[in-house]
Design a protein around this motif. Structure first.
Motif, PDB file in Angstrom:
ATOM      1  N   ASP A 139       0.720  -1.197   0.224  1.00  0.00           N
ATOM      2  CA  ASP A 139      -0.080  -0.111   0.008  1.00  0.00           C
ATOM      3  C   ASP A 139       0.762   1.462  -0.038  1.00  0.00           C
ATOM      4  O   ASP A 139       0.303   2.502  -0.174  1.00  0.00           O
ATOM      5  CB  ASP A 139      -0.841   0.022   1.137  1.00  0.00           C
ATOM      6  N   GLY A 140       2.276   1.336  -0.084  1.00  0.00           N
ATOM      7  CA  GLY A 140       2.853   2.474   0.225  1.00  0.00           C
ATOM      8  C   GLY A 140       4.359   2.118  -0.104  1.00  0.00           C
ATOM      9  O   GLY A 140       4.722   1.057  -0.483  1.00  0.00           O
ATOM     10  N   PRO A 141       5.334   3.162  -0.129  1.00  0.00           N
ATOM     11  CA  PRO A 141       6.572   3.110  -0.903  1.00  0.00           C
ATOM     12  C   PRO A 141       7.541   2.732   0.456  1.00  0.00           C
ATOM     13  O   PRO A 141       8.712   3.184   0.657  1.00  0.00           O
ATOM     14  CB  PRO A 141       6.896   4.454  -1.112  1.00  0.00           C
ATOM     15  N   PHE A 142       7.156   1.627   1.289  1.00  0.00           N
ATOM     16  CA  PHE A 142       7.845   1.234   2.575  1.00  0.00           C
ATOM     17  C   PHE A 142       9.181   0.497   1.831  1.00  0.00           C
ATOM     18  O   PHE A 142      10.108   0.876   2.578  1.00  0.00           O
ATOM     19  CB  PHE A 142       7.125   0.279   3.317  1.00  0.00           C
ATOM     20  N   GLU A 188      -0.779   9.061   8.176  1.00  0.00           N
ATOM     21  CA  GLU A 188      -1.748   8.537   7.476  1.00  0.00           C
ATOM     22  C   GLU A 188      -2.635   7.634   8.031  1.00  0.00           C
ATOM     23  O   GLU A 188      -4.005   7.639   7.749  1.00  0.00           O
ATOM     24  CB  GLU A 188      -1.131   8.043   5.877  1.00  0.00           C
ATOM     25  N   ARG A 189      -2.404   6.727   8.823  1.00  0.00           N
ATOM     26  CA  ARG A 189      -3.170   5.701   9.405  1.00  0.00           C
ATOM     27  C   ARG A 189      -3.064   5.726  10.997  1.00  0.00           C
ATOM     28  O   ARG A 189      -2.524   5.053  11.555  1.00  0.00           O
ATOM     29  CB  ARG A 189      -2.401   4.293   9.064  1.00  0.00           C
ATOM     30  N   THR A 190      -3.318   6.735  11.429  1.00  0.00           N
ATOM     31  CA  THR A 190      -3.673   7.269  12.892  1.00  0.00           C
ATOM     32  C   THR A 190      -4.518   5.948  13.570  1.00  0.00           C
ATOM     33  O   THR A 190      -4.158   5.941  14.834  1.00  0.00           O
ATOM     34  CB  THR A 190      -4.159   8.431  13.224  1.00  0.00           C
ATOM     35  N   GLN A 191      -5.290   5.410  12.973  1.00  0.00           N
ATOM     36  CA  GLN A 191      -6.107   4.384  13.758  1.00  0.00           C
ATOM     37  C   GLN A 191      -5.846   2.929  13.341  1.00  0.00           C
ATOM     38  O   GLN A 191      -6.179   2.159  14.139  1.00  0.00           O
ATOM     39  CB  GLN A 191      -7.654   4.618  13.447  1.00  0.00           C
ATOM     40  N   GLN A 201      -0.943  -2.102  11.548  1.00  0.00           N
ATOM     41  CA  GLN A 201       0.300  -1.747  10.622  1.00  0.00           C
ATOM     42  C   GLN A 201       1.155  -0.712  11.063  1.00  0.00           C
ATOM     43  O   GLN A 201       2.292  -0.879  10.693  1.00  0.00           O
ATOM     44  CB  GLN A 201      -0.579  -1.127   9.379  1.00  0.00           C
ATOM     45  N   MET A 202       0.682   0.243  11.790  1.00  0.00           N
ATOM     46  CA  MET A 202       1.852   0.983  12.577  1.00  0.00           C
ATOM     47  C   MET A 202       2.875   0.178  13.464  1.00  0.00           C
ATOM     48  O   MET A 202       3.991   0.659  13.421  1.00  0.00           O
ATOM     49  CB  MET A 202       1.080   2.081  13.436  1.00  0.00           C
ATOM     50  N   MET A 203       2.417  -0.677  14.230  1.00  0.00           N
ATOM     51  CA  MET A 203       3.345  -1.427  14.988  1.00  0.00           C
ATOM     52  C   MET A 203       4.272  -2.541  14.116  1.00  0.00           C
ATOM     53  O   MET A 203       5.361  -2.783  14.216  1.00  0.00           O
ATOM     54  CB  MET A 203       2.529  -2.410  16.028  1.00  0.00           C
ATOM     55  N   ALA A 204       3.715  -2.850  12.674  1.00  0.00           N
ATOM     56  CA  ALA A 204       4.178  -3.631  12.036  1.00  0.00           C
ATOM     57  C   ALA A 204       5.514  -2.754  11.313  1.00  0.00           C
ATOM     58  O   ALA A 204       6.538  -3.341  11.421  1.00  0.00           O
ATOM     59  CB  ALA A 204       3.530  -4.215  11.009  1.00  0.00           C
ATOM     60  N   ALA A 205       5.135  -1.529  11.053  1.00  0.00           N
ATOM     61  CA  ALA A 205       6.325  -0.865  10.477  1.00  0.00           C
ATOM     62  C   ALA A 205       7.459  -0.561  11.315  1.00  0.00           C
ATOM     63  O   ALA A 205       8.385  -0.447  11.187  1.00  0.00           O
ATOM     64  CB  ALA A 205       5.499   0.561  10.020  1.00  0.00           C
ATOM     65  N   ALA A 206       6.985  -0.320  12.846  1.00  0.00           N
ATOM     66  CA  ALA A 206       7.992   0.173  13.754  1.00  0.00           C
ATOM     67  C   ALA A 206       8.760  -1.269  14.016  1.00  0.00           C
ATOM     68  O   ALA A 206      10.127  -1.092  14.265  1.00  0.00           O
ATOM     69  CB  ALA A 206       7.086   0.445  14.991  1.00  0.00           C
ATOM     70  N   THR A 207       7.900  -2.461  13.813  1.00  0.00           N
ATOM     71  CA  THR A 207       8.859  -3.558  14.062  1.00  0.00           C
ATOM     72  C   THR A 207       9.811  -3.940  12.946  1.00  0.00           C
ATOM     73  O   THR A 207      11.128  -4.230  13.086  1.00  0.00           O
ATOM     74  CB  THR A 207       7.876  -4.863  13.998  1.00  0.00           C
ATOM     75  N   VAL A 208       9.359  -3.719  11.647  1.00  0.00           N
ATOM     76  CA  VAL A 208      10.361  -3.826  10.597  1.00  0.00           C
ATOM     77  C   VAL A 208      11.630  -2.822  10.674  1.00  0.00           C
ATOM     78  O   VAL A 208      12.813  -3.171  10.144  1.00  0.00           O
ATOM     79  CB  VAL A 208       9.590  -3.416   9.275  1.00  0.00           C
TER      80      VAL A 208
END
Length: 290
Positions: A78-81, A249-252, A256-263
């Protein structure tokens, strides 16, 4: 005498109740401290695999019933991660290389070369550690603007070529512990200053160089202020700025926010697990001959 020595040796091998109690108390304190530090990380990893209902459940459900592995796949879909990660790898790799080059040259000059005001310049350099980074932020921004370096990686990476105080101090301390007779023998064979540096000093300095590389990697991987100030194009953002945008973008979507922090944290944790003995040695090296 031999019997007395043997009995004394046996006595030394037996721990007294007081020693056992102190050791047990220290282990208990370390266990409690490590648990307190690990709980947020465990919560982050488990939350990245929870459904929204499990995230908001009370009391806290530490183990998700059905792990939501798609949270990690959605990051890259969903994004340029992936672009953020590649940018961070590029910045970290070049930053490590520049840090090793600049700090090793400066440390060698302060440790081995003789020139007027050497020690005073070294202490002035160490004193800059106490200067907060944001006090020089505006002058640096204006200077890099005149150079045309804004929205590039140059303001983030090029300063490392001019040495960083802590890395220079660490390498200098180790260089001072290398016997000067080795350099003298190389000079007798016709080696110059640069050849002594590359052929004698650097091959014997692998431990501190590895430590500097580890510290530099952690710094550039987690760097936030520099990219925030100097970069404006989203396709150039490192993972620190990418996560900030993602969280906005995804405050709620806490999964996924925690998945991004884990990565983002995974490479740093993996690096620590692989090279933790070098971290300990880094503390030891800073205390050798000065």
């Amino acid at each position: 005498m031999s019997g007395f020595g043997a009995s004394q040796q046996v006595y030394r091998g037996v721990s007294s109740p007081a020693d056992t109690g102190r050791k047990a108390a220290s282990y208990l304190v370390l266990l409690l401290g490590s648990t307190a530090f690990l709980l947020p990380f465990v919560w982050m990893v488990t939350t990245s695999l929870k459904t929204p209902e499990e995230i908001y459940a009370y009391p806290i459900r530490w183990i998700p019933q059905t792990p939501q592995w798609h949270n990690y796949a959605d990051l890259f879909r969903d994004g340029p991660f992936l672009r953020y990660i590649l940018n961070t790898v590029l910045i970290s790799g070049i930053g490590v290389l520049f840090s090793l080059i600049g700090s090793s040259f400066a440390a060698y000059a302060f440790a081995r070369l003789r020139f007027p005001g050497r020690d005073k310049l070294f202490f002035v350099m160490l004193a800059t550690i106490m200067i907060p980074a944001w006090t020089t932020l505006i002058p640096s921004y204006i200077m890099f603007g005149y150079l045309g370096w804004l929205d590039t990686y140059l303001p983030i990476l090029v300063p490392a070529l001019f040495a960083t105080p802590f890395n220079t101090f660490l390498l200098r301390q180790f260089f001072l512990s290398i016997p000067r007779e080795l350099e003298d023998a190389a000079k007798v064979d016709g080696a110059g200053t640069f050849r002594c540096f590359f052929r004698v000093i650097l091959p014997m300095s692998k431990p501190p160089l590895i430590i500097v590389a580890i510290f530099a990697f952690l710094f550039y991987w987690n760097e936030f202020l520099g990219p925030l100030v100097y970069l404006s194009s989203q396709e150039k953002f490192p993972i620190s700025l990418g996560i900030m945008n993602f969280a906005g973008e995804r405050t709620q979507d806490y999964g996924q926010m925690m998945a991004a922090a884990t990565v983002a944290m995974a490479p740093c944790i993996l690096l620590f697990l692989i090279s933790q003995r070098w971290f300990v040695q880094g503390v030891v090296i800073t205390g050798v001959k000065g």
